[in-house]
Motif scaffolding. Structure first.
Motif, short mmCIF file in Angstrom:
data_model
loop_
_atom_site.label_atom_id
_atom_site.label_comp_id
_atom_site.label_asym_id
_atom_site.label_seq_id
_atom_site.Cartn_x
_atom_site.Cartn_y
_atom_site.Cartn_z
N CYS A 77 0.83 -1.20 0.00
CA CYS A 77 0.00 0.00 0.00
C CYS A 77 0.87 1.25 0.00
N SER A 78 1.96 1.24 0.75
CA SER A 78 2.87 2.39 0.78
C SER A 78 3.45 2.68 -0.60
N GLN A 79 3.77 1.62 -1.33
CA GLN A 79 4.30 1.80 -2.69
C GLN A 79 3.24 2.39 -3.62
N ILE A 80 1.99 1.95 -3.45
CA ILE A 80 0.89 2.48 -4.26
C ILE A 80 0.69 3.96 -3.98
N VAL A 81 0.65 4.31 -2.69
CA VAL A 81 0.45 5.71 -2.28
C VAL A 81 1.55 6.59 -2.85
N GLN A 82 2.80 6.12 -2.77
CA GLN A 82 3.93 6.89 -3.26
C GLN A 82 3.84 7.13 -4.77
N LYS A 83 3.46 6.11 -5.51
CA LYS A 83 3.34 6.25 -6.97
C LYS A 83 2.24 7.25 -7.34
N ILE A 84 1.09 7.14 -6.69
CA ILE A 84 -0.01 8.06 -6.99
C ILE A 84 0.38 9.50 -6.63
N ALA A 85 1.03 9.67 -5.49
CA ALA A 85 1.43 11.01 -5.05
C ALA A 85 2.41 11.66 -6.02
N ASN A 86 3.25 10.84 -6.65
CA ASN A 86 4.26 11.35 -7.58
C ASN A 86 3.85 11.25 -9.05
N TYR A 87 2.56 10.91 -9.30
CA TYR A 87 2.06 10.77 -10.66
C TYR A 87 2.88 9.76 -11.45
N GLU A 94 0.06 -3.53 -11.46
CA GLU A 94 0.58 -4.77 -10.89
C GLU A 94 0.61 -4.69 -9.36
N LEU A 95 0.98 -3.54 -8.83
CA LEU A 95 0.96 -3.36 -7.38
C LEU A 95 -0.46 -3.49 -6.82
N VAL A 96 -1.42 -2.90 -7.53
CA VAL A 96 -2.82 -2.98 -7.10
C VAL A 96 -3.30 -4.42 -7.13
N ASN A 97 -2.91 -5.18 -8.16
CA ASN A 97 -3.28 -6.59 -8.24
C ASN A 97 -2.70 -7.37 -7.05
N ARG A 98 -1.45 -7.09 -6.72
CA ARG A 98 -0.82 -7.76 -5.57
C ARG A 98 -1.52 -7.38 -4.28
N PHE A 99 -1.88 -6.11 -4.15
CA PHE A 99 -2.56 -5.63 -2.96
C PHE A 99 -3.93 -6.30 -2.81
N GLU A 100 -4.64 -6.40 -3.93
CA GLU A 100 -5.98 -7.00 -3.90
C GLU A 100 -5.94 -8.45 -3.44
N ARG A 101 -4.88 -9.17 -3.80
CA ARG A 101 -4.77 -10.57 -3.41
C ARG A 101 -4.56 -10.75 -1.90
N THR A 102 -4.16 -9.68 -1.21
CA THR A 102 -3.96 -9.77 0.24
C THR A 102 -5.23 -9.44 1.04
N ILE A 103 -6.27 -8.97 0.35
CA ILE A 103 -7.48 -8.51 1.05
C ILE A 103 -8.40 -9.69 1.34
N THR A 104 -8.81 -9.78 2.58
CA THR A 104 -9.72 -10.85 2.98
C THR A 104 -11.16 -10.39 2.88
N LYS A 105 -12.09 -11.36 2.84
CA LYS A 105 -13.51 -11.04 2.76
C LYS A 105 -13.94 -10.23 3.97
N LEU A 121 -6.76 4.58 -12.00
CA LEU A 121 -6.11 3.97 -13.16
C LEU A 121 -7.03 3.99 -14.39
N LYS A 122 -8.30 3.67 -14.19
CA LYS A 122 -9.25 3.64 -15.29
C LYS A 122 -9.42 5.03 -15.91
N GLN A 123 -9.44 6.07 -15.06
CA GLN A 123 -9.64 7.42 -15.57
C GLN A 123 -8.45 7.92 -16.38
N ARG A 124 -7.28 7.35 -16.16
CA ARG A 124 -6.14 7.72 -16.99
C ARG A 124 -6.31 7.22 -18.42
N GLU A 125 -6.97 6.09 -18.58
CA GLU A 125 -7.17 5.53 -19.91
C GLU A 125 -8.45 6.04 -20.56
#
Length: 306
Positions: A77-87, A94-105, A121-125
């Motif tokens: 999550c820290s890596q995701i936050v850093q990337k978004i903050a720095n555009y 790929e980081l989001v996919n990895r993060f999602e796999r750690t989330i429990t129900k 991410l979707k809005q960028r495309e």
């Protein structure tokens, strides 16, 4: 730190800040669960404590009792936050996919952040601001279930993720021409940060973002003097805290407003500083865009004074 001490600390901070249990835990956990946490009966997971501490305006002080799985989430999550903050969007999916796999129900808080990041991410495309704003509103309702009534939301307590979602909703509203609604959100967030206890690191990250988006809106309204004041505030915060993500953009907005106010020498200085900041940060694309904009709008060639 023992469970009792965690609960005791939360209770003491809540009472010191003057918040009710209902205010503090709304959308995060039930009042009954918070009561059990405060009384040392229940061991909360790391993300619940983190969200509660954010609403209390306290720093992240309980990482030592996190599980291995929770620490893995924190790292990603820290890596995701850093990337978004720095555009920086390369490798973000790929980081989001990895993060999602750690989330429990049933993990609402991490699911909320994951969904939020996917929308960005979707809005960028596909810059579909109408759809994006609806999706962001739905994500906000995960922890603010009483709908998107901004006055009500901003009277409550906010996590840092809720703040980020609101900032992006305001950005989308501006794109859709809903300027009054966008201003209500951003001024509300500014007031929230001015009047509530906020962790310093989070404040210096999000406050300039609020000021930047407010300056964009007020530029649309031709309120140039207020744009200059907001940008000056954001520039000062960025310099004092060595946070340069929005530093260049604030300088450029300041320059545009000064040019509209016919303060051309100050405007050119602000443009030059913004250009140099972009260049120093390695953002040559923004340097080129600024050159074209200044040439086409004011017939001003910044290269002549470099």
């Amino acid at each position: 730190m023992a469970v009792y001490e965690i609960g005791n600390y939360i209770r003491d901070m809540r009472i010191e800040r003057g918040y009710s249990q209902e205010e503090l835990c709304f959308g995060i956990c039930s009042v009954g669960n918070l009561s059990k946490i405060e009384n040392g009966i229940r061991l909360p997971n790391r993300r619940t404590v983190e969200a509660i501490m954010q609403r209390l305006g306290c720093g992240d002080v309980f990482l030592q009792y996190s599980s291995k799985e929770e620490m893995k989430q924190v790292e990603i999550c820290s890596q995701i936050v850093q990337k978004i903050a720095n555009y920086e969007y390369e490798g973000l999916e790929e980081l989001v996919n990895r993060f999602e796999r750690t989330i429990t129900k049933g993990d609402i808080l991490n699911s909320q952040y994951c969904r939020f990041t996917r929308i960005i991410l979707k809005q960028r495309e596909d810059a579909d601001w109408e759809r994006g704003s609806r999706e962001l509103e739905a994500v906000l309702r995960m922890t603010k279930p009483n709908g998107i009534t901004m006055k009500g939301i901003l009277k409550g307590l906010l996590t840092y993720n809720e703040m980020a979602i609101l900032i992006n909703i305001a950005r989308d509203y501006r794109k859709l021409g809903k300027r009054e609604e966008a201003l209500e959100i951003l001024y509300g967030l500014k007031q929230y940060m001015d009047t509530h206890m906020i962790d310093h690191e989070e404040k210096v990250q999000k406050y300039p973002m609020i000021l930047f988006h407010l300056s964009n809106l007020l530029m649309d309204e031709k309120q140039y003097q207020e744009v200059v004041e907001l940008c000056d505030q954001g520039i000062s915060i960025s310099k004092e805290n060595n946070r340069f993500c929005l530093f260049s953009r604030l300088l450029i907005n300041r320059g545009i407003a000064l040019m509209e106010l016919q303060e051309k020498e100050q405007a050119r200085k602000s443009f030059l500083e913004g250009y140099c900041a972009f260049y120093a940060l390695g953002d040559k694309r923004q340097c080129k865009r600024l050159q074209i904009y200044l040439k086409e709008t004011w017939n001003y060639d910044i290269k002549n004074i470099l």
